[in-house]
Design a protein around this motif. Structure first.
Motif, PDB file in Angstrom:
ATOM      1  N   THR A 282      27.531 -27.117  30.843  1.00  0.00           N
ATOM      2  CA  THR A 282      27.349 -28.436  30.222  1.00  0.00           C
ATOM      3  C   THR A 282      27.575 -28.414  28.721  1.00  0.00           C
ATOM      4  N   GLY A 283      27.639 -27.248  28.105  1.00  0.00           N
ATOM      5  CA  GLY A 283      27.842 -27.182  26.662  1.00  0.00           C
ATOM      6  C   GLY A 283      27.447 -25.820  26.137  1.00  0.00           C
ATOM      7  N   GLU A 284      27.524 -25.664  24.827  1.00  0.00           N
ATOM      8  CA  GLU A 284      27.146 -24.400  24.206  1.00  0.00           C
ATOM      9  C   GLU A 284      26.842 -24.631  22.738  1.00  0.00           C
ATOM     10  N   ASP A 285      26.141 -23.678  22.152  1.00  0.00           N
ATOM     11  CA  ASP A 285      25.923 -23.667  20.716  1.00  0.00           C
ATOM     12  C   ASP A 285      26.132 -22.249  20.215  1.00  0.00           C
ATOM     13  N   ARG A 286      25.606 -21.940  19.045  1.00  0.00           N
ATOM     14  CA  ARG A 286      25.853 -20.625  18.454  1.00  0.00           C
ATOM     15  C   ARG A 286      25.293 -19.493  19.305  1.00  0.00           C
ATOM     16  N   ASN A 287      24.173 -19.740  19.994  1.00  0.00           N
ATOM     17  CA  ASN A 287      23.463 -18.670  20.689  1.00  0.00           C
ATOM     18  C   ASN A 287      23.574 -18.715  22.208  1.00  0.00           C
ATOM     19  N   PHE A 288      23.717 -19.911  22.787  1.00  0.00           N
ATOM     20  CA  PHE A 288      23.635 -20.050  24.238  1.00  0.00           C
ATOM     21  C   PHE A 288      24.805 -20.838  24.806  1.00  0.00           C
ATOM     22  N   VAL A 289      25.143 -20.504  26.045  1.00  0.00           N
ATOM     23  CA  VAL A 289      25.947 -21.367  26.906  1.00  0.00           C
ATOM     24  C   VAL A 289      24.976 -22.056  27.860  1.00  0.00           C
ATOM     25  N   TYR A 290      25.077 -23.378  27.977  1.00  0.00           N
ATOM     26  CA  TYR A 290      24.128 -24.139  28.792  1.00  0.00           C
ATOM     27  C   TYR A 290      24.777 -24.556  30.105  1.00  0.00           C
ATOM     28  N   VAL A 291      23.971 -24.556  31.163  1.00  0.00           N
ATOM     29  CA  VAL A 291      24.456 -24.944  32.479  1.00  0.00           C
ATOM     30  C   VAL A 291      23.522 -26.008  33.056  1.00  0.00           C
ATOM     31  N   LYS A 292      24.017 -26.741  34.037  1.00  0.00           N
ATOM     32  CA  LYS A 292      23.211 -27.757  34.705  1.00  0.00           C
ATOM     33  C   LYS A 292      22.070 -27.069  35.466  1.00  0.00           C
ATOM     34  N   PRO A 293      20.839 -27.438  35.187  1.00  0.00           N
ATOM     35  CA  PRO A 293      19.721 -26.803  35.895  1.00  0.00           C
ATOM     36  C   PRO A 293      19.804 -27.041  37.396  1.00  0.00           C
ATOM     37  N   GLY A 294      19.251 -26.158  38.152  1.00  0.00           N
ATOM     38  CA  GLY A 294      19.252 -26.282  39.606  1.00  0.00           C
ATOM     39  C   GLY A 294      18.970 -24.960  40.288  1.00  0.00           C
ATOM     40  N   LEU A 295      19.565 -23.883  39.745  1.00  0.00           N
ATOM     41  CA  LEU A 295      19.334 -22.561  40.317  1.00  0.00           C
ATOM     42  C   LEU A 295      17.935 -22.089  39.929  1.00  0.00           C
ATOM     43  N   GLN A 296      17.121 -21.741  40.920  1.00  0.00           N
ATOM     44  CA  GLN A 296      15.740 -21.354  40.683  1.00  0.00           C
ATOM     45  C   GLN A 296      15.533 -19.861  40.917  1.00  0.00           C
ATOM     46  N   VAL A 297      14.648 -19.278  40.111  1.00  0.00           N
ATOM     47  CA  VAL A 297      14.308 -17.874  40.275  1.00  0.00           C
ATOM     48  C   VAL A 297      12.794 -17.718  40.195  1.00  0.00           C
ATOM     49  N   LYS A 298      12.293 -16.721  40.922  1.00  0.00           N
ATOM     50  CA  LYS A 298      10.887 -16.349  40.808  1.00  0.00           C
ATOM     51  C   LYS A 298      10.770 -15.276  39.743  1.00  0.00           C
ATOM     52  N   ILE A 299       9.778 -15.408  38.867  1.00  0.00           N
ATOM     53  CA  ILE A 299       9.577 -14.446  37.783  1.00  0.00           C
ATOM     54  C   ILE A 299       8.102 -14.040  37.722  1.00  0.00           C
TER      55      ILE A 299
END
Length: 274
Positions: free
Chosen positions: A237-254
């Motif tokens: 969905t976009g990016e900035d200096r530090n991150f590439v952003y993606v559409k949320p949806g993929l879930q993980v257990k932490i």
């Protein structure tokens, strides 16, 4: 002396068990009535904690402990000590010391009146420590439970403390990491969404209820990394200096070790995709 990490609490008649105190490690040296304080890396931090310079003893000592700060509810305020440690202006340090005193929980003694005690068994060192250092509002001895690590860890879970340290009763004090001391973290668990990834080094951006909750850096296998990156390009969905952003949806257990003062997950570790 530093503990190695193990996953589960245990019982063992050869060990004693101490609560892990939130704050930072502190080496304390009293010589000719003058007290100096050092971090575990050997950096002097005496000026950071003026309220600790009146050590409750008449002996020359070298001690090992943890500096912390208790809140009004009796619980340790995890971030407060590090705020003090980062202060550099003398006036601000004095004002902070007057407003919110810190406390040292002492758990070991390395030297007394010029005698090196590090080769003695841990229990013997603790007996010496109990005789030569009094408790007062700024100093106390760590409480410990012999043999029954699982019982202590249950109490640590109930009070949401940081974790537990297991120490062999006969262990000498040695430099660096040692299998004689073991650290057991108290983890919490959650399911979060992945909202992006770091550009310059590995790290997945965790989202909780749509807001950034921390960066997952640990315990991610190569196959899991590959699966995520193979699908992320399609939902960028976009990016900035530090991150590439993606559409949320993929879930993980932490799992994670509590939260910071601003609500971020502390040291989140990947477990599995949900």
């Amino acid at each position: 002396m530093l503990p190695v990490s193990v996953e589960e609490p245990f019982d063992d008649p050869d060990y004693l068990f101490e609560p892990q105190i939130a704050g930072h490690r502190l080496l304390l040296r009293r010589q000719n009535s003058a007290v100096k304080l050092f971090t575990r890396f050997g950096n002097e931090c005496t000026r950071q904690y003026p309220e600790l310079l009146a050590m409750p003893t008449d002996d020359d000592l070298v001690l090992d402990g943890q500096v912390c700060r208790f809140g009004e509810n009796g619980y340790i305020e995890d971030e407060a000590v590090m705020e003090r440690f980062r202060m550099t202006q003398g006036m601000k340090i004095r004002e902070a010391a007057a407003a919110a005193l810190v406390h040292v929980v002492v758990f070991d003694i390395l030297q007394r009146n010029g005698e090196d005690l590090r080769a003695l068994p841990l229990l013997e060192r603790k007996q010496i420590l109990s005789r030569c250092l009094d408790d007062n509002p700024r100093y106390s001895h760590v409480l410990y439970l012999p043999d029954e690590g699982k019982r202590l860890f249950a109490a640590i879970r109930e009070r949401e403390m940081k974790g537990m340290i297991a120490k062999r009763k006969d262990s000498p004090y040695t430099a660096g990491y040692s299998e004689d001391w073991k650290k057991i973290h108290r983890y919490s668990y959650a399911v979060v969404e992945l909202g992006g990834y770091r550009k310059d080094q590995f790290g997945w951006l965790a989202l909780s209820q749509g807001s950034p909750a921390g960066v997952i850096e640990k315990a991610v296998a190569g196959a899991d990394k590959g699966m995520f990156y193979a699908t992320s390009a399609a939902v960028k969905t976009g990016e900035d200096r530090n991150f590439v952003y993606v559409k949320p949806g993929l879930q993980v257990k932490i799992r994670y070790r509590g939260r910071t003062a601003d609500g971020l997950l502390r040291a989140p570790e990947f477990i599995e995709f949900v």
